[in-house]
Write a protein that holds these residues in place. Structure first.
Motif, mmCIF file in Angstrom:
data_model
loop_
_atom_site.group_PDB
_atom_site.id
_atom_site.type_symbol
_atom_site.label_atom_id
_atom_site.label_comp_id
_atom_site.label_asym_id
_atom_site.label_seq_id
_atom_site.Cartn_x
_atom_site.Cartn_y
_atom_site.Cartn_z
ATOM 1 N N UNK A 30 1.061 -1.196 0.066
ATOM 2 C CA UNK A 30 0.083 -0.001 -0.085
ATOM 3 C C UNK A 30 0.983 1.218 -0.050
ATOM 4 N N UNK A 31 0.261 2.445 -0.405
ATOM 5 C CA UNK A 31 1.163 3.528 -0.565
ATOM 6 C C UNK A 31 0.173 4.880 -0.695
ATOM 7 N N UNK A 32 0.488 5.795 0.013
ATOM 8 C CA UNK A 32 -0.398 7.129 0.000
ATOM 9 C C UNK A 32 0.460 8.374 -0.454
ATOM 10 N N UNK A 33 0.285 9.077 -1.111
ATOM 11 C CA UNK A 33 0.863 10.454 -1.304
ATOM 12 C C UNK A 33 -0.165 11.386 -0.902
ATOM 13 N N UNK A 34 0.125 12.705 -0.512
ATOM 14 C CA UNK A 34 -0.753 13.690 -0.017
ATOM 15 C C UNK A 34 -0.230 14.997 0.032
ATOM 16 N N UNK A 35 -0.926 16.241 -0.312
ATOM 17 C CA UNK A 35 -0.529 17.492 -0.256
ATOM 18 C C UNK A 35 -1.648 18.343 0.524
ATOM 19 N N UNK A 36 -1.355 18.963 1.633
ATOM 20 C CA UNK A 36 -2.142 19.733 2.341
ATOM 21 C C UNK A 36 -2.100 21.208 2.113
ATOM 22 N N UNK A 37 -3.080 22.014 2.130
ATOM 23 C CA UNK A 37 -2.927 23.355 2.087
ATOM 24 C C UNK A 37 -3.830 24.030 3.067
ATOM 25 N N UNK A 38 -3.419 25.125 3.754
ATOM 26 C CA UNK A 38 -3.951 25.839 4.995
ATOM 27 C C UNK A 38 -3.806 27.177 4.602
ATOM 28 N N UNK A 39 -4.812 27.999 4.529
ATOM 29 C CA UNK A 39 -4.529 29.670 4.078
ATOM 30 C C UNK A 39 -5.703 30.288 4.836
ATOM 31 N N UNK A 40 -5.107 31.482 5.335
ATOM 32 C CA UNK A 40 -6.191 32.512 6.080
ATOM 33 C C UNK A 40 -5.605 33.819 5.902
ATOM 34 N N UNK A 41 -6.779 34.854 5.411
ATOM 35 C CA UNK A 41 -6.428 36.225 5.344
ATOM 36 C C UNK A 41 -7.452 37.096 5.872
ATOM 37 N N UNK A 42 -7.282 38.339 6.209
ATOM 38 C CA UNK A 42 -7.991 39.056 6.839
ATOM 39 C C UNK A 42 -7.973 40.580 6.124
ATOM 40 N N UNK A 43 -8.887 41.583 5.995
ATOM 41 C CA UNK A 43 -8.794 42.878 5.820
ATOM 42 C C UNK A 43 -8.148 43.552 6.824
ATOM 43 N N UNK A 44 -7.540 44.700 6.545
ATOM 44 C CA UNK A 44 -6.832 45.555 7.526
ATOM 45 C C UNK A 44 -7.746 46.085 8.828
ATOM 46 N N UNK A 45 -8.849 46.045 8.315
ATOM 47 C CA UNK A 45 -9.971 46.597 9.366
ATOM 48 C C UNK A 45 -10.928 45.184 9.988
ATOM 49 N N UNK A 46 -10.419 44.350 9.959
ATOM 50 C CA UNK A 46 -10.994 42.897 10.577
ATOM 51 C C UNK A 46 -10.927 43.186 12.002
ATOM 52 N N UNK A 47 -12.304 43.429 12.533
ATOM 53 C CA UNK A 47 -12.213 43.421 14.218
ATOM 54 C C UNK A 47 -12.082 42.478 14.754
ATOM 55 N N UNK A 48 -12.012 41.186 14.282
ATOM 56 C CA UNK A 48 -11.960 39.828 15.045
ATOM 57 C C UNK A 48 -10.637 39.555 15.289
ATOM 58 N N UNK A 49 -9.589 40.221 14.412
ATOM 59 C CA UNK A 49 -8.118 40.336 14.672
ATOM 60 C C UNK A 49 -7.813 38.765 13.907
ATOM 61 N N UNK A 50 -6.565 38.825 13.676
ATOM 62 C CA UNK A 50 -5.877 37.604 12.830
ATOM 63 C C UNK A 50 -4.722 38.041 12.174
ATOM 64 N N UNK A 51 -4.011 37.168 11.859
ATOM 65 C CA UNK A 51 -2.818 37.401 11.011
ATOM 66 C C UNK A 51 -2.816 36.555 9.658
ATOM 67 N N UNK A 52 -2.504 37.070 8.583
ATOM 68 C CA UNK A 52 -2.634 36.406 7.294
ATOM 69 C C UNK A 52 -1.493 35.233 7.346
ATOM 70 N N UNK A 53 -1.836 34.128 6.521
ATOM 71 C CA UNK A 53 -1.105 32.744 6.813
ATOM 72 C C UNK A 53 -1.342 31.997 5.653
ATOM 73 N N UNK A 54 -0.352 31.062 5.277
ATOM 74 C CA UNK A 54 -0.380 30.211 4.489
ATOM 75 C C UNK A 54 0.474 28.995 4.869
#
Length: 298
Positions: free
Chosen positions: A41-65
């Motif tokens: 058996x064999x498995x190959x995988x790729x995972x991608x996570x991304x998050x972005x926020x506007x400059x006035x996003x009141x919930x707070x957060x940091x753009x990341x990938x």
């Protein structure tokens, strides 16, 4: 490094090689290779996570990938009383937060091959060879009083690396669970990067000026790989390592992975690691990750 590279090449070749019976000629027709005893058996995988926020996003957060990739492969050969099992796990991932440089999120090299002779329906005598390390440099990030940040080198490829040879008895009552008692186990710990000093960290038990440490020990390994529900797999590996010379400092490591298959090519994966090793740190270390991504099985 030449010796280290040779050891890694030898283990990879052992794991990726596939034993085959020689072809036979029947008149003028070639008979296909006999693979009835193999299970691969064999498995190959790729995972991608991304998050972005506007400059006035009141919930707070940091753009990341974040981007990660992994390859898992396993082969199992069984014929009468003889069993040969090999496994490879390669993982690497990077995380980039806004305002920071790229950092590793996961990094692992795991190679394992085991030969066993069945004594009765549930017990085997085995010999095992295992290698573990990482691909790239690892850093500890410290905040300076001035407000800046500095990175301290704490690990690298073959720094540390663990090569373990073990012989003993294996209890295997089912296809998805086994327990290994490594009564005679020898482990070499390699630290081949001189930039990793005695203080940062403690060179993983390797004395200053040396590149390898040898230990004679008892090793216990428990493996579980079971589908606990439809499209839901649980995989766990617990390792106990007790150096016969220092039985008051026993190493423990638990790796757990829960994978849910959404469809043929998409899966969700939750992983966790608990580690206690006084040669690395006096406290328990832990790591956890959750990812969704592409998965291809073959």
């Amino acid at each position: 490094m030449k010796k280290s590279a040779f050891i890694l090449f030898f283990i990879c070749g052992s794991i990726l090689s596939m034993a085959q019976k020689p072809t036979r000629l029947d008149s003028i027709k070639v008979v296909p290779l006999d693979t009835v005893y193999w299970k691969r058996t064999a498995q190959f995988g790729i995972n991608l996570n991304q998050g972005s926020f506007s400059s006035n996003w009141k919930g707070g957060g940091v753009n990341s990938v974040a981007l990660g990739a992994f390859l898992n492969a396993k082969s199992d050969y069984m014929q009468r009383r003889f069993n040969w099992t090999s496994e490879i796990q390669l993982q690497y991932g990077m995380l980039k937060n806004q305002g920071q440089g790229a950092r590793k999120s996961v990094d692992r090299i795991f190679l394992d091959t085991k030969v066993g002779h069945r004594l009765n329906p549930v017990w085997l005598a085995f010999g095992n060879l295992n290698f573990q390390s990482q691909f790239a440099t690892g850093y500890r990030y410290e905040t300076l009083t001035s407000g800046g940040e500095r990175s301290v080198l704490i690990s690298n490829f073959f720094a540390p690396a663990y090569l373990t040879e073990s012989v003993g008895l294996e209890y295997k009552p089912t296809t998805y669970f086994n327990l290994q008692f490594g009564l005679g186990t020898i482990r070499q710990t390699f630290v081949t990067d001189d930039s990793i000093s005695i203080g940062e960290p403690t060179r993983y038990g390797v004395e200053p000026g040396k590149t390898v440490r040898n230990e004679f020990a008892f090793q216990l390994i428990a493996n579980l790989d079971k589908n606990i529900a439809e499209n839901l797999n649980l995989k766990a590996r617990y390792q106990l390592f007790a150096n016969y010379a220092t039985l008051n400092a026993i190493d423990h490591r638990l790796d757990v992975s829960l994978t849910a298959k959404i469809n043929k090519y998409v899966n969700v994966n939750l992983t966790g690691i608990l580690l206690y090793d006084k040669d690395q740190d006096n406290a328990i270390q832990y790591s956890q990750g959750l990812a969704i991504g592409f998965l291809y099985s073959f």
